[in-house]
Motif scaffolding. Sequence first.
Motif, PDB file in Angstrom:
ATOM      1  N   LEU A 175       0.747  -1.202  -0.091  1.00 34.56           N
ATOM      2  CA  LEU A 175       0.006  -0.061   0.004  1.00 34.56           C
ATOM      3  C   LEU A 175       0.687   1.358   0.172  1.00 34.56           C
ATOM      4  CD1 LEU A 175      -2.826  -0.780   2.623  1.00 34.56           C
ATOM      5  CD2 LEU A 175      -3.037  -0.891  -0.010  1.00 34.56           C
ATOM      6  N   ALA A 176       1.956   1.130   0.814  1.00 36.35           N
ATOM      7  CA  ALA A 176       2.901   2.190   0.820  1.00 36.35           C
ATOM      8  C   ALA A 176       3.415   2.535  -0.843  1.00 36.35           C
ATOM      9  CB  ALA A 176       4.010   2.252   1.841  1.00 36.35           C
ATOM     10  N   ARG A 177       4.106   1.593  -1.394  1.00 37.68           N
ATOM     11  CA  ARG A 177       4.546   1.718  -2.715  1.00 37.68           C
ATOM     12  C   ARG A 177       3.244   2.252  -3.687  1.00 37.68           C
ATOM     13  NH1 ARG A 177       7.350  -2.817  -1.406  1.00 37.68           N
ATOM     14  NH2 ARG A 177       5.764  -4.310  -2.207  1.00 37.68           N
ATOM     15  N   LEU A 178       2.152   1.769  -3.254  1.00 39.40           N
ATOM     16  CA  LEU A 178       1.073   2.234  -4.186  1.00 39.40           C
ATOM     17  C   LEU A 178       0.584   3.688  -4.106  1.00 39.40           C
ATOM     18  CD1 LEU A 178      -1.099   1.398  -6.390  1.00 39.40           C
ATOM     19  CD2 LEU A 178      -2.690   0.970  -4.726  1.00 39.40           C
ATOM     20  N   ARG A 179       0.832   4.035  -2.821  1.00 40.32           N
ATOM     21  CA  ARG A 179       0.643   5.610  -2.721  1.00 40.32           C
ATOM     22  C   ARG A 179       1.693   6.551  -3.237  1.00 40.32           C
ATOM     23  NH1 ARG A 179      -0.376   3.510   2.719  1.00 40.32           N
ATOM     24  NH2 ARG A 179      -2.587   3.445   3.299  1.00 40.32           N
ATOM     25  N   LYS A 180       2.920   5.770  -3.176  1.00 42.98           N
ATOM     26  CA  LYS A 180       3.985   6.600  -3.686  1.00 42.98           C
ATOM     27  C   LYS A 180       3.650   6.812  -5.383  1.00 42.98           C
ATOM     28  CE  LYS A 180       8.918   7.135  -3.966  1.00 42.98           C
ATOM     29  NZ  LYS A 180       9.232   7.122  -5.377  1.00 42.98           N
ATOM     30  N   PHE A 181       3.678   5.619  -5.894  1.00 43.30           N
ATOM     31  CA  PHE A 181       2.931   5.524  -7.035  1.00 43.30           C
ATOM     32  C   PHE A 181       1.917   6.756  -7.559  1.00 43.30           C
ATOM     33  CE2 PHE A 181       0.532   4.531 -11.030  1.00 43.30           C
ATOM     34  CZ  PHE A 181       1.338   4.167 -11.683  1.00 43.30           C
ATOM     35  N   THR A 182       1.034   6.609  -6.768  1.00 43.70           N
ATOM     36  CA  THR A 182      -0.270   7.647  -7.153  1.00 43.70           C
ATOM     37  C   THR A 182       0.315   9.040  -6.862  1.00 43.70           C
ATOM     38  OG1 THR A 182      -1.538   5.656  -6.210  1.00 43.70           O
ATOM     39  CG2 THR A 182      -2.394   7.854  -6.366  1.00 43.70           C
ATOM     40  N   SER A 183       1.171   9.318  -6.303  1.00 47.17           N
ATOM     41  CA  SER A 183       1.708  10.498  -5.792  1.00 47.17           C
ATOM     42  C   SER A 183       2.489  11.437  -6.839  1.00 47.17           C
ATOM     43  CB  SER A 183       2.154  10.803  -4.445  1.00 47.17           C
ATOM     44  OG  SER A 183       3.619  10.322  -4.615  1.00 47.17           O
ATOM     45  N   GLU A 184       2.909  10.127  -8.052  1.00 55.20           N
ATOM     46  CA  GLU A 184       3.549  10.797  -8.849  1.00 55.20           C
ATOM     47  C   GLU A 184       2.916  10.546 -10.517  1.00 55.20           C
ATOM     48  OE1 GLU A 184       7.080   8.262  -8.349  1.00 55.20           O
ATOM     49  OE2 GLU A 184       7.882   9.471  -6.376  1.00 55.20           O
ATOM     50  N   VAL A 185       1.728  10.160 -10.297  1.00 59.33           N
ATOM     51  CA  VAL A 185       0.973  10.289 -11.539  1.00 59.33           C
ATOM     52  C   VAL A 185       0.949  11.487 -12.243  1.00 59.33           C
ATOM     53  CG1 VAL A 185      -0.149   8.058 -11.242  1.00 59.33           C
ATOM     54  CG2 VAL A 185      -1.165  10.395 -10.789  1.00 59.33           C
ATOM     55  N   ARG A 186       0.634  11.575 -13.725  1.00 54.91           N
ATOM     56  CA  ARG A 186       0.649  12.676 -14.551  1.00 54.91           C
ATOM     57  C   ARG A 186      -0.604  13.059 -14.413  1.00 54.91           C
ATOM     58  NH1 ARG A 186       2.147  13.739 -20.835  1.00 54.91           N
ATOM     59  NH2 ARG A 186       1.721  16.016 -20.919  1.00 54.91           N
ATOM     60  N   PRO A 187      -0.876  14.432 -14.317  1.00 53.05           N
ATOM     61  CA  PRO A 187      -2.303  15.091 -14.315  1.00 53.05           C
ATOM     62  C   PRO A 187      -2.353  15.563 -15.825  1.00 53.05           C
ATOM     63  CG  PRO A 187      -0.631  16.720 -13.482  1.00 53.05           C
ATOM     64  CD  PRO A 187       0.051  15.559 -13.637  1.00 53.05           C
ATOM     65  N   LEU A 188      -3.658  15.478 -16.349  1.00 54.06           N
ATOM     66  CA  LEU A 188      -4.178  16.017 -17.427  1.00 54.06           C
ATOM     67  C   LEU A 188      -4.432  17.464 -17.446  1.00 54.06           C
ATOM     68  CD1 LEU A 188      -5.501  15.441 -20.295  1.00 54.06           C
ATOM     69  CD2 LEU A 188      -7.671  15.271 -19.100  1.00 54.06           C
ATOM     70  N   PHE A 189      -4.723  18.018 -16.405  1.00 56.87           N
ATOM     71  CA  PHE A 189      -4.774  19.468 -16.137  1.00 56.87           C
ATOM     72  C   PHE A 189      -4.018  19.738 -14.890  1.00 56.87           C
ATOM     73  CE2 PHE A 189      -9.085  18.615 -18.215  1.00 56.87           C
ATOM     74  CZ  PHE A 189      -8.670  18.677 -19.495  1.00 56.87           C
ATOM     75  N   PRO A 190      -2.908  20.158 -14.949  1.00 56.72           N
ATOM     76  CA  PRO A 190      -1.949  20.364 -13.665  1.00 56.72           C
ATOM     77  C   PRO A 190      -2.581  21.413 -12.775  1.00 56.72           C
ATOM     78  CG  PRO A 190      -0.555  20.423 -15.677  1.00 56.72           C
ATOM     79  CD  PRO A 190      -1.776  20.370 -16.244  1.00 56.72           C
ATOM     80  N   GLU A 191      -3.324  22.356 -13.413  1.00 60.27           N
ATOM     81  CA  GLU A 191      -3.754  23.575 -12.612  1.00 60.27           C
ATOM     82  C   GLU A 191      -4.965  22.891 -11.648  1.00 60.27           C
ATOM     83  OE1 GLU A 191      -3.882  23.025 -15.692  1.00 60.27           O
ATOM     84  OE2 GLU A 191      -5.828  23.329 -16.592  1.00 60.27           O
TER      85      GLU A 191
END
Length: 265
Positions: free
Chosen positions: A28-44
């Motif tokens: 779960l910790a690695r998944l949270r880290k992955f999720t925190s680094e995903v690319r946004p479509l609209f970064p704003e």
Amino acid sequence: MQEELYRAIFERRSVRKFEDVELKEGVLARLRKFTSEVRPLFPEIRTDFRVVGPEDVKGLFKVKAPHYMVAFSERKDGDAANAGFMLQQVDLHLVSIGLGSCWQGGPRLTRSSREGSELDPVILLAFGIPLRDERRRVVSDFDRRPLSEITEISGHDDILEAARLAPSAMNRQPWYFTAGENGSINVYAARSAVGERMNLVSAGIALCHMWLAAAHQGLSVGFDREPDETPGPKGYDYVATMITRHASGAQSQGANGVKVGRQVS
Ligand SMILES: Cc1cc2nc3c(=O)[nH]c(=O)nc-3n(C[C@H](O)[C@H](O)[C@H](O)COP(=O)(O)O)c2cc1C
């Protein structure tokens, strides 16, 4: 990382039966880290992702799973598509590490689990260890409309094929793709009295697949939110435009560089 996600597009299937065990804290910790680094479509648009348990989720079409990833967002134009784009990277990552997931448009968070965030929950993803290996092996395993029904574009076939295979609420496949300037692709979502937000989430998911397919071809990808002057298809709303460039900086088709996209990470 992007290549693993791209490969998962052709294998994924919604999983609705999970082993009745929680994932280890390290996973779960690695998944949270992955999720925190995903690319946004609209970064704003500000977003936040949180893992909750089955006791925090209730409502229609709930899939019983040990965990749910919740996408929170500030309420802004584009929030639903942005959440779909971001959470689909998590969905594909889960496939690539042998786990399973199912989008949850029907279920809601309980009141108490919504507290503590100033952002609004947009959509959930149920996940855990699949009871059986349900991954797809061939494209004919996908129940999807043909490309001829979702676009008039000829060319860009691999990019549009990746979009065609995307999951959508009730498998409605509520998207349409038109050719923009200089080889860009405009994405539209079907207007709907009910389920409009889920259509926008689904369009964001399709955009995520398009990005991964373009990146697989070595293209860098940017997104724009300025509709063409030519009106879109009747009954559909404009969501975004994907602009691709060769690593050399030339746009992938067409020449004179009218539109400039942001570069891929
Ligand atoms: C935005 C969205 C919401 C969804 N909501 C639900 C849901 O509430 N319950 C459910 O069982 N499946 C839900 N699904 C899963 C779809 O039914 C599924 O993706 C679609 O039928 C295609 O099947 P596949 O994912 O196996 O390719 C949802 C999918 C998306 C993209």
